[in-house]
Design a protein around this motif. Structure first.
Motif, PDB file in Angstrom:
ATOM      1  N   ARG A 198      11.531   9.855  26.559  1.00  0.00           N
ATOM      2  CA  ARG A 198      11.535  10.793  25.439  1.00  0.00           C
ATOM      3  C   ARG A 198      10.338  10.588  24.516  1.00  0.00           C
ATOM      4  O   ARG A 198      10.323  11.125  23.405  1.00  0.00           O
ATOM      5  N   VAL A 199       9.374   9.810  24.943  1.00  0.00           N
ATOM      6  CA  VAL A 199       8.240   9.476  24.092  1.00  0.00           C
ATOM      7  C   VAL A 199       7.584  10.737  23.538  1.00  0.00           C
ATOM      8  O   VAL A 199       7.395  11.732  24.236  1.00  0.00           O
ATOM      9  N   GLY A 200       7.263  10.710  22.236  1.00  0.00           N
ATOM     10  CA  GLY A 200       6.594  11.824  21.578  1.00  0.00           C
ATOM     11  C   GLY A 200       7.515  12.861  20.974  1.00  0.00           C
ATOM     12  O   GLY A 200       7.055  13.713  20.205  1.00  0.00           O
ATOM     13  N   LEU A 201       8.817  12.796  21.271  1.00  0.00           N
ATOM     14  CA  LEU A 201       9.742  13.801  20.756  1.00  0.00           C
ATOM     15  C   LEU A 201      10.161  13.478  19.323  1.00  0.00           C
ATOM     16  O   LEU A 201      10.507  12.325  19.023  1.00  0.00           O
ATOM     17  N   PRO A 202      10.151  14.460  18.428  1.00  0.00           N
ATOM     18  CA  PRO A 202      10.676  14.237  17.072  1.00  0.00           C
ATOM     19  C   PRO A 202      12.147  13.824  17.143  1.00  0.00           C
ATOM     20  O   PRO A 202      12.973  14.519  17.740  1.00  0.00           O
ATOM     21  N   THR A 203      12.455  12.693  16.535  1.00  0.00           N
ATOM     22  CA  THR A 203      13.751  12.052  16.726  1.00  0.00           C
ATOM     23  C   THR A 203      14.251  11.463  15.411  1.00  0.00           C
ATOM     24  O   THR A 203      13.480  10.914  14.629  1.00  0.00           O
ATOM     25  N   VAL A 204      15.571  11.560  15.187  1.00  0.00           N
ATOM     26  CA  VAL A 204      16.201  10.831  14.089  1.00  0.00           C
ATOM     27  C   VAL A 204      16.660   9.478  14.623  1.00  0.00           C
ATOM     28  O   VAL A 204      17.341   9.413  15.655  1.00  0.00           O
ATOM     29  N   PHE A 205      16.265   8.422  13.927  1.00  0.00           N
ATOM     30  CA  PHE A 205      16.661   7.067  14.307  1.00  0.00           C
ATOM     31  C   PHE A 205      17.726   6.565  13.334  1.00  0.00           C
ATOM     32  O   PHE A 205      17.526   6.609  12.120  1.00  0.00           O
ATOM     33  N   VAL A 206      18.821   6.084  13.891  1.00  0.00           N
ATOM     34  CA  VAL A 206      19.861   5.426  13.107  1.00  0.00           C
ATOM     35  C   VAL A 206      19.817   3.949  13.503  1.00  0.00           C
ATOM     36  O   VAL A 206      20.227   3.586  14.617  1.00  0.00           O
ATOM     37  N   ARG A 207      19.270   3.126  12.613  1.00  0.00           N
ATOM     38  CA  ARG A 207      19.130   1.702  12.917  1.00  0.00           C
ATOM     39  C   ARG A 207      20.280   0.929  12.265  1.00  0.00           C
ATOM     40  O   ARG A 207      20.364   0.847  11.035  1.00  0.00           O
ATOM     41  N   LEU A 208      21.142   0.369  13.114  1.00  0.00           N
ATOM     42  CA  LEU A 208      22.281  -0.392  12.624  1.00  0.00           C
ATOM     43  C   LEU A 208      21.893  -1.847  12.388  1.00  0.00           C
ATOM     44  O   LEU A 208      20.998  -2.381  13.043  1.00  0.00           O
ATOM     45  N   THR A 209      22.582  -2.475  11.464  1.00  0.00           N
ATOM     46  CA  THR A 209      22.287  -3.850  11.075  1.00  0.00           C
ATOM     47  C   THR A 209      23.004  -4.843  11.991  1.00  0.00           C
ATOM     48  O   THR A 209      24.124  -4.602  12.419  1.00  0.00           O
ATOM     49  N   GLY A 210      22.328  -5.964  12.257  1.00  0.00           N
ATOM     50  CA  GLY A 210      22.938  -7.058  12.991  1.00  0.00           C
ATOM     51  C   GLY A 210      22.510  -7.139  14.434  1.00  0.00           C
ATOM     52  O   GLY A 210      22.321  -6.112  15.098  1.00  0.00           O
ATOM     53  N   CYS A 211      22.339  -8.392  14.914  1.00  0.00           N
ATOM     54  CA  CYS A 211      22.002  -8.611  16.320  1.00  0.00           C
ATOM     55  C   CYS A 211      22.343 -10.057  16.675  1.00  0.00           C
ATOM     56  O   CYS A 211      21.947 -10.972  15.945  1.00  0.00           O
ATOM     57  N   PRO A 212      23.036 -10.280  17.791  1.00  0.00           N
ATOM     58  CA  PRO A 212      23.358 -11.644  18.196  1.00  0.00           C
ATOM     59  C   PRO A 212      22.214 -12.343  18.920  1.00  0.00           C
ATOM     60  O   PRO A 212      22.308 -13.541  19.205  1.00  0.00           O
ATOM     61  N   LEU A 213      21.139 -11.619  19.243  1.00  0.00           N
ATOM     62  CA  LEU A 213      20.004 -12.199  19.953  1.00  0.00           C
ATOM     63  C   LEU A 213      18.861 -12.489  18.987  1.00  0.00           C
ATOM     64  O   LEU A 213      18.800 -11.914  17.892  1.00  0.00           O
ATOM     65  N   ARG A 214      17.952 -13.337  19.434  1.00  0.00           N
ATOM     66  CA  ARG A 214      16.760 -13.663  18.659  1.00  0.00           C
ATOM     67  C   ARG A 214      15.550 -13.701  19.597  1.00  0.00           C
ATOM     68  O   ARG A 214      14.976 -14.755  19.875  1.00  0.00           O
ATOM     69  N   CYS A 215      15.150 -12.550  20.086  1.00  0.00           N
ATOM     70  CA  CYS A 215      13.996 -12.462  20.984  1.00  0.00           C
ATOM     71  C   CYS A 215      12.731 -12.855  20.228  1.00  0.00           C
ATOM     72  O   CYS A 215      12.535 -12.454  19.074  1.00  0.00           O
TER      73      CYS A 215
END
Length: 218
Positions: free
Chosen positions: A24-41
């Protein structure tokens, strides 16, 4: 049973931008970024989403998403599936006729994700520091509308990913993305390896970082 709109989610941010990755690269998109992650990359560029954020009702999230007037929505994190109400949000977005994608680490069970959602599933490489967290059973939940992504730190990661790709025949399940860690692995080198080895994968660079520099981008 219809998913409930009564729930709440801890949200780091909601914003409108161009999709920088996946098919979907380049498509106008709404991002909903949720808080929290059990990983630490080790290469994570959204550490600010590990904690904090605002507790927002699903109804208000849907209202905010609708205000941008686009059909593409990506639910991301952090790790969005770390919050159980994420499943309800995903289903309600699908019910509202959005084209919905979910960006997930692959460490948590995806079997209950609404089948209308396009799952973008990371497979963590040794260079991420979190390869032992891969939940391989998630591969059984993927269909042709989903995508598998390897974020590669170096040639060692690349060779490991090639072995996984071939052993598990991932390209027969869904599209496979090979993405270089920004500022660490030269995209041209990755492209050369893929061409040399005739791999059935898509080389992906992060469009938002090309446009706006290091960081999650807008």
């Amino acid at each position: 049973m219809r998913p409930s709109e009564a729930g709440y989610l801890r949200v780091s941010e909601i914003f409108f931008s161009l999709q920088g990755e996946t098919s979907r690269v380049g498509l106008p998109t709404v991002f909903v970024r949720l808080t929290g992650c059990p990983l630490r990359c080790g290469y994570c560029d959204t550490e600010y989403a590990f904690q904090g954020g605002d507790r927002i009702s699903i109804v208000d999230i849907l209202t905010k998403v609708a205000s941008y007037g686009t059909r593409y929505v990506t639910v991301t994190g952090g790790e969005p599936l770390a919050q159980k109400e994420c499943l309800a949000l995903l289903s309600l977005l699908c019910e509202a006729h959005y084209s919905v994608s979910l960006e997930t680490s692959g460490a948590l069970d995806v079997s209950a994700v609404d089948p209308c959602v396009s799952k973008i599933l990371d497979i963590k490489t040794p260079g991420s520091g979190e390869a032992e967290r891969n939940r391989w059973s998630n591969l059984d939940c993927l269909t042709s509308q989903d995508e598998v992504k390897f974020v590669l730190c170096d040639e060692t990661d690349y060779l490991w990913a090639v072995e996984v790709l071939r052993e598990r025949r991932l390209d027969r399940i869904c599209p496979v993305l090979f993405s270089p860690v920004y500022g660490k692995l030269d995209p041209a080198a990755l492209a050369a390896w893929v061409l040399r080895d005739h791999l059935p994968v898509r080389v992906q660079v992060q469009l938002h970082k090309l446009l706006w520099g290091e960081g999650p981008g807008r």
